[in-house]
Design a protein around this motif. Structure first.
Motif, PDB file in Angstrom:
ATOM      1  N   ALA A  37       0.833  -1.196   0.000  1.00  0.00           N
ATOM      2  CA  ALA A  37       0.000   0.000   0.000  1.00  0.00           C
ATOM      3  C   ALA A  37       0.863   1.239   0.000  1.00  0.00           C
ATOM      4  O   ALA A  37       1.885   1.298   0.690  1.00  0.00           O
ATOM      5  N   GLU A  38       0.449   2.234  -0.784  1.00  0.00           N
ATOM      6  CA  GLU A  38       1.032   3.557  -0.686  1.00  0.00           C
ATOM      7  C   GLU A  38       0.415   4.266   0.520  1.00  0.00           C
ATOM      8  O   GLU A  38      -0.578   3.809   1.089  1.00  0.00           O
ATOM      9  N   GLY A  39       1.018   5.401   0.905  1.00  0.00           N
ATOM     10  CA  GLY A  39       0.453   6.137   2.027  1.00  0.00           C
ATOM     11  C   GLY A  39       1.501   6.973   2.727  1.00  0.00           C
ATOM     12  O   GLY A  39       2.662   7.052   2.307  1.00  0.00           O
ATOM     13  N   MET A  40       1.093   7.585   3.823  1.00  0.00           N
ATOM     14  CA  MET A  40       1.965   8.432   4.605  1.00  0.00           C
ATOM     15  C   MET A  40       2.530   7.641   5.781  1.00  0.00           C
ATOM     16  O   MET A  40       1.775   7.056   6.565  1.00  0.00           O
ATOM     17  N   GLY A  41       3.854   7.610   5.881  1.00  0.00           N
ATOM     18  CA  GLY A  41       4.500   7.015   7.036  1.00  0.00           C
ATOM     19  C   GLY A  41       4.084   5.585   7.285  1.00  0.00           C
ATOM     20  O   GLY A  41       4.132   4.731   6.396  1.00  0.00           O
ATOM     21  N   THR A  42       3.612   5.308   8.506  1.00  0.00           N
ATOM     22  CA  THR A  42       3.283   3.938   8.893  1.00  0.00           C
ATOM     23  C   THR A  42       2.005   3.427   8.251  1.00  0.00           C
ATOM     24  O   THR A  42       1.661   2.244   8.405  1.00  0.00           O
ATOM     25  N   ALA A  43       1.259   4.266   7.529  1.00  0.00           N
ATOM     26  CA  ALA A  43       0.092   3.791   6.780  1.00  0.00           C
ATOM     27  C   ALA A  43       0.514   3.031   5.533  1.00  0.00           C
ATOM     28  O   ALA A  43      -0.283   2.262   4.972  1.00  0.00           O
ATOM     29  N   ALA A  44       1.742   3.239   5.063  1.00  0.00           N
ATOM     30  CA  ALA A  44       2.252   2.515   3.894  1.00  0.00           C
ATOM     31  C   ALA A  44       2.581   1.085   4.275  1.00  0.00           C
ATOM     32  O   ALA A  44       2.828   0.771   5.446  1.00  0.00           O
ATOM     33  N   ARG A  45       2.600   0.203   3.274  1.00  0.00           N
ATOM     34  CA  ARG A  45       2.907  -1.201   3.502  1.00  0.00           C
ATOM     35  C   ARG A  45       3.996  -1.666   2.550  1.00  0.00           C
ATOM     36  O   ARG A  45       3.971  -1.353   1.354  1.00  0.00           O
ATOM     37  N   PHE A  46       4.962  -2.431   3.085  1.00  0.00           N
ATOM     38  CA  PHE A  46       6.031  -3.037   2.306  1.00  0.00           C
ATOM     39  C   PHE A  46       5.984  -4.546   2.522  1.00  0.00           C
ATOM     40  O   PHE A  46       5.407  -5.028   3.497  1.00  0.00           O
ATOM     41  N   ASN A  47       6.653  -5.276   1.640  1.00  0.00           N
ATOM     42  CA  ASN A  47       6.779  -6.717   1.795  1.00  0.00           C
ATOM     43  C   ASN A  47       8.234  -7.102   1.519  1.00  0.00           C
ATOM     44  O   ASN A  47       8.651  -7.286   0.389  1.00  0.00           O
ATOM     45  N   HIS A  48       9.023  -7.150   2.583  1.00  0.00           N
ATOM     46  CA  HIS A  48      10.441  -7.464   2.538  1.00  0.00           C
ATOM     47  C   HIS A  48      11.239  -6.483   1.662  1.00  0.00           C
ATOM     48  O   HIS A  48      11.830  -6.861   0.655  1.00  0.00           O
ATOM     49  N   PRO A  49      11.287  -5.214   2.059  1.00  0.00           N
ATOM     50  CA  PRO A  49      12.152  -4.262   1.351  1.00  0.00           C
ATOM     51  C   PRO A  49      13.612  -4.657   1.546  1.00  0.00           C
ATOM     52  O   PRO A  49      13.987  -5.163   2.604  1.00  0.00           O
ATOM     53  N   SER A  50      14.443  -4.410   0.533  1.00  0.00           N
ATOM     54  CA  SER A  50      15.844  -4.849   0.635  1.00  0.00           C
ATOM     55  C   SER A  50      16.815  -3.732   0.290  1.00  0.00           C
ATOM     56  O   SER A  50      17.451  -3.167   1.155  1.00  0.00           O
ATOM     57  N   GLY A  51      16.952  -3.366  -0.990  1.00  0.00           N
ATOM     58  CA  GLY A  51      17.889  -2.317  -1.375  1.00  0.00           C
ATOM     59  C   GLY A  51      17.323  -0.937  -1.124  1.00  0.00           C
ATOM     60  O   GLY A  51      16.108  -0.721  -1.166  1.00  0.00           O
ATOM     61  N   ILE A  52      18.204   0.025  -0.843  1.00  0.00           N
ATOM     62  CA  ILE A  52      17.760   1.393  -0.574  1.00  0.00           C
ATOM     63  C   ILE A  52      18.840   2.372  -1.015  1.00  0.00           C
ATOM     64  O   ILE A  52      20.034   2.087  -0.902  1.00  0.00           O
ATOM     65  N   ILE A  53      18.420   3.515  -1.543  1.00  0.00           N
ATOM     66  CA  ILE A  53      19.335   4.568  -1.991  1.00  0.00           C
ATOM     67  C   ILE A  53      18.728   5.916  -1.633  1.00  0.00           C
ATOM     68  O   ILE A  53      17.496   6.051  -1.576  1.00  0.00           O
ATOM     69  N   SER A  54      19.563   6.898  -1.366  1.00  0.00           N
ATOM     70  CA  SER A  54      19.086   8.244  -1.041  1.00  0.00           C
ATOM     71  C   SER A  54      19.723   9.258  -1.979  1.00  0.00           C
ATOM     72  O   SER A  54      20.914   9.164  -2.286  1.00  0.00           O
TER      73      SER A  54
END
Length: 511
Positions: free
Chosen positions: A122-139
């Motif tokens: 789910a998209e959303g603001m902060g903790t309203a969003a949902r992920f399923n095993h996020p792994s890679g990240i870049i800023s």
């Protein structure tokens, strides 16, 4: 020991990225007194050298482990964190099994949940969003981009608001396209040049390019699973996972076939930079890479500019032993950690329980410390000392520091004298000084010229002291450039990062 080796290169890469931009100039030695005069330093081999560390060996704890909990220090919990990125002020962590993106303020150790926290899509603001095993990240300093692996999509998070949207993908499969019309299959590693994202689309065995402004997804290289050099879709990968950007080229770990692949972005030409059998340690003098080829029992040299790979020392064909010598006449047995001062290499020869010295210009190999094939904990000078499968290795230019089973050891380069800084022969977890501190299979290690940072892989916490030479202010962080360090899933016992700081004149306080 081998179950820990996969982390060594990842953690080294983490600290190379984090410390880039710190220091400059030539090596030197510290002045006297409680506030030493500034000492020129340089980044060599993944560590800051030029300040000989004066060691007290007090260990304290940064964030801890377990189901998600925000807080400072050990009150914060992670559960199988994998990818990590920084903007120079904060760390952003893909907390995979907690299905969340966490933010840690480096200066204070305060951990908060920026987005997610419950498995879903789910998209959303902060903790309203949902992920399923996020792994890679870049800023990029403004947004985070995350490979949401089990949702088969790429997510964008606005750092200031925590707003989560899906930039591309969302359905398992393979298709180029714009936004949700594109498909991925368990993407993992991610990097960026500021205009585009580049993603290791692991199970599709392809490298994908995403235009950030439009969400347009194309395939830069790769096709069906296999191994082939070539241009664009004529090339083949077996299982690409990690990816990083250097200049105008991408470098990809094709993990299941132990290859490092290079992709020229402008042309899509894919070549193999290096092919090794269980490469573990890596260091650089700025011109060459030096890699411990563990299963081949050798040290490889890779000229960065030309990608030329040559055996520098050891058999490099699998035979093992303890012999000193020049080039191929020397022998190793599962070499692991490696570091350099620019002139010499130092290698943790793990199964021989030795620390080896290689003169780069001549490839001459000698033994700095340890007793061949003798397993033990004795401190001493040269071959009077004993080790227990030494792993990680770093240097400040005057001393070597290593992870050795459950302990941290120091070797004076000039004298060969070995001492134990912290830890004990029995693994466990305890803060404290010297032998009162406990580690559980510490692995990677590096230094910023003032502190040591140690990856204690078995205890699932992040540890850091908060006092530095000359006062309590932390040393400057790297410039705010994007860095991404995707890590393949491993057992929960491998999740912890220790950050261990050493100080001669200032007492440490626990966060």
């Amino acid at each position: 020991m081998q179950r820990l080796q996969a982390w060594r290169g990842v953690l080294t890469g983490l600290f190379i990225g984090w410390l880039a931009g710190c220091g400059g100039g030539n090596s030197g030695s510290a002045g006297g007194g409680n506030t030493p005069a500034p000492v020129p330093s340089k980044l060599v081999g993944g560590s800051i050298q030029g300040n000989a560390l004066s060691v007290q060996g007090t260990v304290s704890t940064f964030p801890g482990s377990g189901p998600a909990a925000d807080g400072t220090g050990t009150t914060a919990h992670f559960y199988h964190p994998t990818g990590i990125a920084t903007d120079g002020t904060n760390l952003y962590v893909a907390d995979t099994y907690n299905n969340s993106i966490r933010r840690m303020v480096v200066a204070t150790g305060m951990v908060t949940t920026l987005a997610g926290g419950t498995a879903g899509n789910a998209e959303g603001m902060g903790t309203a969003a949902r992920f399923n095993h996020p792994s890679g990240i870049i800023s990029d300093g403004t947004n985070l981009y995350v490979t949401d692996s089990d949702n088969n999509c790429i997510r964008q998070i606005v750092i200031t608001t925590g707003k989560v949207t899906t930039l591309a993908g969302g359905t398992q499969g393979y298709a180029d396209g714009t936004g949700s019309a594109a498909r991925f299959d368990h993407p993992s590693g991610i990097t960026s040049d500021g205009t585009n994202l580049y993603v290791a689309d692991t199970y599709n065995t392809r490298i994908r390019q995403i235009v950030i402004a439009s969400g347009v997804v194309t395939t830069l290289a790769g096709s069906t699973q296999g191994y082939a050099e070539g241009t664009g879709t004529a090339a083949q990968f077996y299982r690409p996972t990690g990816i990083t950007l250097v200049g105008t080229s991408l470098y990809v770990t094709d993990s299941d076939i132990n290859n490092i692949r290079q992709i020229v972005i402008a042309s899509g030409v894919v070549t193999t930079l290096a092919n090794t059998n269980n490469p573990t340690g890596i260091t650089t003098d700025g011109i060459n890479l030096y890699v411990t080829d563990s299963n081949h029992n050798g040290i490889r040299q890779i000229v960065i500019a030309t990608k030329t790979v040559t055996p520098l020392a050891g058999s490099n064909i699998g035979s093992y032993g303890t012999a000193n010598g020049t080039g191929g006449a020397a022998q190793f047995n599962t070499p692991s950690g490696i570091t350099t001062d620019g002139t010499n290499l130092y290698v943790a020869d793990s199964n021989n329980n030795l620390i080896r010295h290689i003169v780069i210009s001549t490839a001459t190999v000698t033994t700095s410390a340890g007793t061949a094939s003798s397993y033990g904990t004795a401190d001493g000078t040269g071959n009077a000392a004993q080790f227990e499968s030494p792993n990680g290795l770093t240097t400040d230019g005057a001393n070597l520091y290593m992870t050795d089973n459950h302990r941290i050891r120091q070797i004076g380069i000039a004298s060969g004298s070995v001492t134990t800084l912290a830890g004990s022969p029995t693994g466990g977890y305890a803060d404290g000084t010297g032998g009162a501190a406990q580690f559980y299979y510490p692995n990677g290690i590096t230094t910023d010229g003032i502190n040591l940072f140690v990856a204690d892989s078995g205890n699932h916490r992040i540890r850091q002291s908060r006092h530095w030479r000359g006062g309590s202010k932390a040393p400057p962080m790297a410039q705010a450039v994007p860095h991404s360090f995707p890590i393949p899933p491993v057992s929960p016992r491998m999740e912890r990062i220790f950050m261990w700081s050493i100080e001669a004149t200032t007492a440490f306080a626990k966060l």
